[in-house]
Design an enzyme around this catalytic site. Structure first.
Site, PDB file in Angstrom:
ATOM      1  CG  HIS A  46      -4.539  -1.974   7.761  1.00 22.48           C
ATOM      2  ND1 HIS A  46      -3.334  -1.854   8.410  1.00 22.48           N
ATOM      3  CD2 HIS A  46      -4.677  -3.300   7.472  1.00 22.48           C
ATOM      4  CE1 HIS A  46      -2.779  -3.045   8.514  1.00 22.48           C
ATOM      5  NE2 HIS A  46      -3.555  -3.929   7.938  1.00 22.48           N
TER       6      HIS A  46
ATOM      7  CG  ASN B 120       0.229  -4.712   7.794  1.00 18.23           C
ATOM      8  OD1 ASN B 120      -0.096  -3.891   8.646  1.00 18.23           O
ATOM      9  ND2 ASN B 120      -0.485  -5.796   7.553  1.00 18.23           N
TER      10      ASN B 120
ATOM     11  CB  CYS C 288      -4.455  -4.723  11.096  1.00 21.47           C
ATOM     12  SG  CYS C 288      -3.027  -5.797  10.849  1.00 21.47           S
TER      13      CYS C 288
END
Length: 325
Positions: free
Chosen positions: A252, A282, A114
């Site tokens: 994020h 996500n 990520c």
């Protein structure tokens, strides 16, 4: 004294057409829309079509970013793709993207899960600001749906597919925080925490033996707010700017509670947080550029703004950067 920095001159994004709502997941696992929203803020996510791979998403996002920058692909001499779901083990997804776009020059992937987009941005900055690249594409692209265990309600609800991209070019300024360009980075990793978030197998093009995401969610959450906040604080300090000068916080998109927690810890107004987690979930390395693109599209993010980006992912890796647009 003049200083060359790396400027973001175009931002783009792409989301697959298929949408999975929380209601869809209630038919797969023991969960409810209320439970998912309360704990994550997620209401829906996009899913790649059968046969649609990471490079396909990356190419579409890159085209939008190039158009925004007013650049032709022939002007790009560097492509870096941040992804944890490559088309195949090798060659790199970046090399496939390069071919599909018709570009030339260097092309390679960066894998920091990520945090990958911020890591890739830092690598590209080393090329552009030092005269090794005249124009670069940095792309975060993921097909997370291919590595989800749809019987594991703790992980399958969290992730979505998508891609975001930025065009980077050199700009010359006076070397002050008011200059356009990337001002600072903070990149970190703690390899002793690999067991908190990982994939338990390889990724292969034909789908056989594909590993699935495994996560100790409560432990990841515990580390996330602290480590992300520390990286963001460091990036702000290195940039030489006060906290209240940050125009937009583009994090994020892991969990709305994490986004709010980091903003509060940094003393940033939650109204300055660009959140797409409700609609995108996500998307790992794609989440920052996708959120950035949404902010540009709706007119919130403008030239001259100071943006702060951050991420935390498997590794554990975490990173932040301050950028003047």
């Amino acid at each position: 004294m003049s200083v060359t920095r790396t400027a973001v001159t175009g931002v783009g994004g792409y989301l697959p057409e298929t949408i999975l709502t929380n209601a869809d997941f209630t038919r797969m696992v023991d969960t409810t829309d209320e439970w998912i929203v309360a704990r994550t803020g997620i209401r829906q996510r996009h899913k790649a079509a059968d046969g649609q791979v990471t490079s396909d998403l990356a190419v579409e996002a890159a085209k939008v970013a190039l158009a925004a920058a007013g650049r032709d692909i022939t002007e790009i001499d560097l492509i870096i793709v941040a992804t944890t779901t490559p088309d195949m083990t090798f060659p790199s997804t970046a090399s496939i993207v390069q071919h599909k776009l018709g570009a030339r020059g260097a092309a390679f992937d960066v894998q920091a899960v990520c945090s990958g987009f911020v890591y890739a941005l830092s690598v590209a900055d080393g090329f552009v600001a030092r005269g090794l690249s005249k124009a670069a594409l940095v792309i975060g692209a993921e097909v997370m749906s291919r590595i989800l265990d749809y019987t594991d309600r703790s992980t399958c609800i969290l992730f979505g597919d998508g891609a975001g991209a930025v065009v980077l070019e050199p700009v010359v300024g006076e070397g002050t925080p008011d200059d356009r360009g990337i001002l600072s980075f903070d990149l970190q990793c703690d390899g002793s925490k690999t067991d908190l978030l990982y994939v338990d197998g390889g990724v292969f093009e034909d789908g056989h033996r594909v590993g699935k995401i495994r996560m100790q969610g409560n432990q990841v959450f515990k580390h996330a707010v602290q480590k992300i906040s520390e990286a963001a604080e460091s990036a702000i300090e290195k940039a030489g700017v006060p906290h209240d000068s940050v125009d937009w916080f583009i994090p994020h998109q892991a969990n709305q509670r994490i986004l709010d927690g980091v903003a509060d810890r940094l003393g940033l107004d939650r109204a300055k947080v660009i959140s797409t987690v409700a609609d995108h979930a996500n998307t790992s390395a794609a989440s920052i550029p996708l959120a950035w693109y949404e902010g540009v599209k709706d007119g919130r993010v403008k030239p001259g703004d100071l943006v702060l980006i951050e991420a935390l992912g498997g590794g554990l890796t975490w990173a932040a950067a301050a950028i003047r647009l």
